[in-house]
Motif scaffolding. Structure first.
Motif, short mmCIF file in Angstrom:
data_model
loop_
_atom_site.label_atom_id
_atom_site.label_comp_id
_atom_site.label_asym_id
_atom_site.label_seq_id
_atom_site.Cartn_x
_atom_site.Cartn_y
_atom_site.Cartn_z
N SER A 498 0.76 -0.97 -0.13
CA SER A 498 0.14 -0.06 0.18
C SER A 498 0.69 1.16 -0.06
N GLY A 499 0.35 2.40 -0.54
CA GLY A 499 0.77 3.57 -0.69
C GLY A 499 2.00 3.58 -1.68
N LYS A 500 2.80 4.86 -1.95
CA LYS A 500 3.54 4.95 -2.95
C LYS A 500 5.07 5.45 -2.32
N LYS A 542 1.07 0.03 11.31
CA LYS A 542 -0.34 0.06 11.45
C LYS A 542 -0.76 0.60 10.13
N GLY A 543 -1.64 0.38 9.27
CA GLY A 543 -2.26 0.89 8.31
C GLY A 543 -1.54 0.82 7.06
N MET A 544 -0.43 0.07 7.19
CA MET A 544 0.21 -0.39 6.14
C MET A 544 -0.17 -1.89 5.66
N PHE A 545 -0.34 -2.01 4.40
CA PHE A 545 -0.70 -3.71 4.10
C PHE A 545 -0.22 -4.01 2.74
N ILE A 592 -4.04 -6.38 7.58
CA ILE A 592 -5.10 -5.90 8.03
C ILE A 592 -5.49 -6.31 9.43
N SER B 55 -4.55 3.12 -1.90
CA SER B 55 -4.25 2.24 -0.79
C SER B 55 -3.91 3.06 0.16
N ALA B 56 -3.20 4.04 0.40
CA ALA B 56 -2.57 4.89 1.38
C ALA B 56 -4.07 5.23 2.25
N LEU B 58 -7.05 3.82 2.30
CA LEU B 58 -7.63 2.66 2.79
C LEU B 58 -6.67 2.47 4.08
N GLY B 59 -5.56 2.48 4.17
CA GLY B 59 -4.63 2.38 4.89
C GLY B 59 -4.90 2.84 6.33
N VAL B 60 -5.32 4.21 6.15
CA VAL B 60 -5.63 5.22 7.38
C VAL B 60 -6.97 4.51 8.09
N ILE B 62 -7.89 1.26 7.92
CA ILE B 62 -7.24 0.08 8.47
C ILE B 62 -6.40 0.15 9.81
N SER B 63 -5.72 1.22 9.79
CA SER B 63 -4.97 1.28 10.85
C SER B 63 -5.67 1.48 12.20
#
Lengths: 691, 113
Positions: A498-500, A542-545, A592, B55-56, B58-60, B62-63
């Motif tokens: 996730s993320g960039k 947390k929040g990284m998947f 998750i 995805s970032a 969504l990550g918020v 999810i966390s």
């Protein structure tokens, strides 16, 4: 004159020899020698030779001087003029008229010779040097005028010596020379471009020259000298012309310079500003450093406003302690006192609306600053802000109670303006440099990331495996891998963090280690995902998947076993049924939820494989690609169609085909990394298996 | 962009507007963390105007899932557009957060424990 030095030296010698020789002969004539009968014109010829010799000698001497400073030449000329005048006046002062008219003594004879020589030399030098100064910087036209002038000068004595003393011709030559001289005199570039320091001395020399030439010309026409000179100056056209040219040059130039002086003062300010602008610009280019730039501002304004002190401080509205003092000519303690007062009494030091600076006269009498004992007696304050929003202050301290006049104030304002401009350039340059560094970092990151991906895939007789991808501008979080298990099954993995950007890329690097070590034990899909999820929960924030699709292609049993961990569903082309399926089963991304809850969601799937089947794994960058207007997504439908229509291609070509299709759909806007892995089950693999 | 409105003592509504990408995620994180600090553990997320979620983003969410759960709270997403719902489904989020059709359902879901 482009003659070689040796040649020009010998010319100088030749001219000197002719001058001296003819002068000696003239002295003989003066002493009573008479020309022989067969050479009746010898005296006239000698005189002409003397003029021409002097003329060429002066030309040669001037050309021989390497550097050309007008003021230095004018100084030399003035000295020469003074000596000539002294020589002409000395005998009259020293001895009574009667004694002078009496039998000439030997020293008187020498004196007369010297007087003549100096007079001719002075006038020649004045005319030649003067017009040389003007013509030097001039155009081709002014050089032509100069040549014309010289020709007339040289022609006069020659004509006279030949006895061709025709008044009309003489007048024509005089008029031509006068016109050429006058046309040159209006070329005043050399006066305008004079350095401000040299301007006054040049004016003084020019005035002195005018005075000397005037007197000497008067003497030429009205010889109060009561004895005969070897040269009949008043009758010699050459002497008269050179005399007038010298006078004209010095007088007109002096007058012009005199009237130019007030304008020049303004030009000086402009010149100083220009210099400052250039210096500041060069400084900015050279150092890319704000501190140096502000130091230049302090130094320049101090020197050009004749302030005794200059300093630049950064203004901090919350505290009197201002950082960044750049100081010239004052103690830090004094600056602290002034800064403190400025901070404590903001209302007292308010700017006029019309002005961009504040000037405090008579600091001793100021109700606030007067309390301190300072080394300065008046203070100018120029507040300014820079592009980055920082506030600054330039202060100039003067030793006199009223140190700043309107001109200087404006000049300093301009300096501040220039510095602000250059500072904004420096800021921009720094930003550009920082951006370039960042871009370099990103490109290194992208390179590192590429190296994380497998370069080659296992060559199998039973399956054709290939992967491909396109990177977005930023570093992304795509990862794929492939592993041949002990039983020759092929395990393939496609994942997306996730993320960039850099955090995602770092996590990819971390995950590669985890995935590869897990794959070494040839796990079945459920086991692999369960272990991987625990690792992700342990290692990641947390929040990284991560979304993962892990599949085992068992070529012996002709089956595909896979688990979809929240990743884009696998696409399977069934060659037997001629159908294409998107295998979207339940599945949750890694990281998750925690281990046990996650394990409960896991469900491995099995699909029967046939020769000619195609399996495509990919990341969301492909299906979420959008048209340039962001209106439509590429989507699963198009991806399926593309695979279906190109199923005869080998894996590598199919990947390329799909990526091309996506790119032509989305145009140049690549928002996310796109990765793609294709596995084609070979027909001969199956045959072999059956055999 | 987010619009926040209070629903009850411990419930809050966040309306997401436009695209929620990595930059928006930072702001969203700040908002949710403040909401939780202020004692709002039941959060309804209005996705009617949400065009895209990265995805970032969504990550918020999810966390904070486990933290809300530990306070008997939860996220309820409603009014999802097709493409956003597809992203939720593919990732498997429907198993860990509630997704409902409209606001009324979302409110009912919020108060179920």
């Amino acid at each position: 004159m482009k003659n070689p030095i040796a040649h020009s030296l010998s010319l100088t010698w030749l001219a000197g020899l002719i001058t001296l020789g003819s002068f000696g002969l003239l002295m003989l004539f003066l002493a009573g020698y008479r020309a022989p009968v067969y050479l009746p014109n010898l005296q006239a010829f000698t005189e002409a030779a003397f003029y021409l010799g002097t003329f060429f000698l002066v030309r040669q001497l001037l050309a021989g001087l390497g550097s050309f400073h007008a003021a230095e030449h004018l100084l030399r000329l003035s000295v020469l003029g003074l000596i000539t005048l002294a020589l002409l006046l000395l005998p009259a002062v020293l001895m009574p008229r009667e004694a002078a008219t009496a039998a000439p003594s030997r020293w008187l004879l020498i004196m007369k010779g010297l007087q003549s020589a100096f007079l001719v030399f002075y006038f020649t030098a004045g005319a030649v040097a003067g017009y040389q100064i003007i013509g030097r910087q001039g155009s081709a036209r002014s050089r032509k005028a100069l040549l014309l002038l010289y020709t007339c000068l040289a022609a006069l004595p020659i004509l006279q010596a030949w006895g061709l003393d025709i008044p009309l011709l003489n007048y024509a030559l005089f008029a031509t020379a006068g016109a050429a001289g006058l046309s040159l005199l209006f070329r005043v570039d050399w006066l305008v471009s004079l350095d401000s320091k040299l301007r006054k001395s040049t004016l003084f020399y020019l005035l002195a020259l005018s005075f000397l030439s005037g007197i000497l010309l008067l003497k030429t026409f009205f010889p109060e000298l009561h004895y005969e000179l070897p040269i009949h100056t008043a009758e010699s056209h050459y002497v008269v012309l050179t005399g007038f040219l010298t006078l004209g040059f010095s007088l007109i130039s002096a007058l012009f310079l005199l009237f130019h002086l007030p304008v020049a003062a303004i030009l000086d300010i402009r010149e100083a500003e220009k210099k400052h602008l250039i210096e500041v610009g060069l400084e900015a280019e050279k150092t890319h450093d704000l501190h140096t730039l502000l130091a230049t501002l302090a130094r320049q304004t101090r020197s050009s406003s004749s302030a005794s002190a200059a300093w630049v401080t950064r203004v901090n509205n919350e505290s009197p302690e201002n950082g960044y003092p750049i100081v010239e000519g004052i103690s830090l303690n004094d600056i602290k006192r002034i800064d403190y007062s400025l901070h404590a009494h903001p209302g007292h030091f308010q700017l006029d609306r019309a002005k961009d600076f504040l000037f405090v006269r008579d600091l001793e009498k100021d109700p606030v600053l007067g309390n301190h004992v300072l080394s300065i007696r008046s203070l100018a304050i120029y507040p300014f802000s820079l592009q980055d929003g920082s506030e600054w202050r330039l202060c100039l301290g003067f030793e006199v109670p009223n140190g700043l006049n309107e001109h200087l104030a404006r000049e300093v304002s301009h300096f501040v303006g220039h510095t602000r401009l250059s500072a904004s350039h420096v800021c921009t340059l720094q930003e550009v440099a920082a951006k370039a560094r960042l871009e370099k970092d990103i490109s290194i990151g992208r390179e590192m990331q590429k190296r994380l991906l497998p370069k080659a895939f296992p060559l199998s007789k039973k399956a054709d495996i290939a992967a491909d991808g396109i990177s977005a501008e930023e570093i992304g979080g795509d990862y794929y891998d492939c592993h041949v298990m002990k039983d020759q099954s092929i395990a393939v993995l496609m994942a997306d963090v996730s993320g960039k950007g850099t955090p995602a890329a770092l996590h990819v690097a971390e995950m590669k280690g985890i995935f590869q070590s897990l794959m070494l034990s040839d796990p079945e899909p459920e086991e692999f995902l369960s272990l991987a999820n625990r690792a992700v929960n342990r290692c990641f924030d947390k929040g990284m998947f991560i979304t993962v699709l892990y599949a085992v292609i068992d070529l012996d049993k002709q089956e595909l076993r896979y688990v979809r961990g929240g990743h884009c569903p696998l696409i399977h082309y069934n060659a037997k049924e001629h159908k294409i399926h998107t295998l979207q089963d339940d599945g949750l991304g890694l990281g998750i939820i925690n281990g046990e809850s996650f394990d409960k969601t896991l469900m491995s799937r099995k699909v029967k494989l046939h020769a000619g089947d195609i399996i495509v794994l990919y990341t969301d960058g492909i299906v979420e690609s959008r048209t340039p207007d962001a209106f439509e997504e590429f989507g699963y439908e198009r991806l399926r169609d593309c695979i279906y229509l190109n199923m005869e291609l080998d894996s590598k070509s199919l990947n390329k085909k799909i990526l091309r299709e996506v790119q032509s759909f989305s145009g140049s806007s690549i928002r996310d990394d796109m990765s793609l892995m294709t596995i084609k089950i070979k027909a001969n693999g199956q045959n072999k298996n059956h055999n | 962009m987010e619009i926040i409105s209070k629903l009850s003592e411990d419930a809050l509504k966040i309306s997401l507007v436009g695209e929620l990408d990595a930059n928006g995620a930072i702001n969203l994180d700040r908002i949710i963390s403040k909401a939780i600090a202020d004692g709002y553990y039941k959060i309804a997320v209005d996705c009617r105007q949400l065009e895209y979620i990265s995805s970032a983003g969504l990550g918020v969410f999810i966390s904070y899932i486990s933290e809300l759960k530990s306070h008997n709270g939860k996220f309820v997403f409603y009014h999802l557009r097709e493409n956003v719902e597809s992203v939720f489904n593919i990732l498997g989020l429907q198993k860990v957060v509630a997704i409902t059709h409209d606001f009324t359902q979302a409110k009912n879901q919020l108060h179920e424990v």
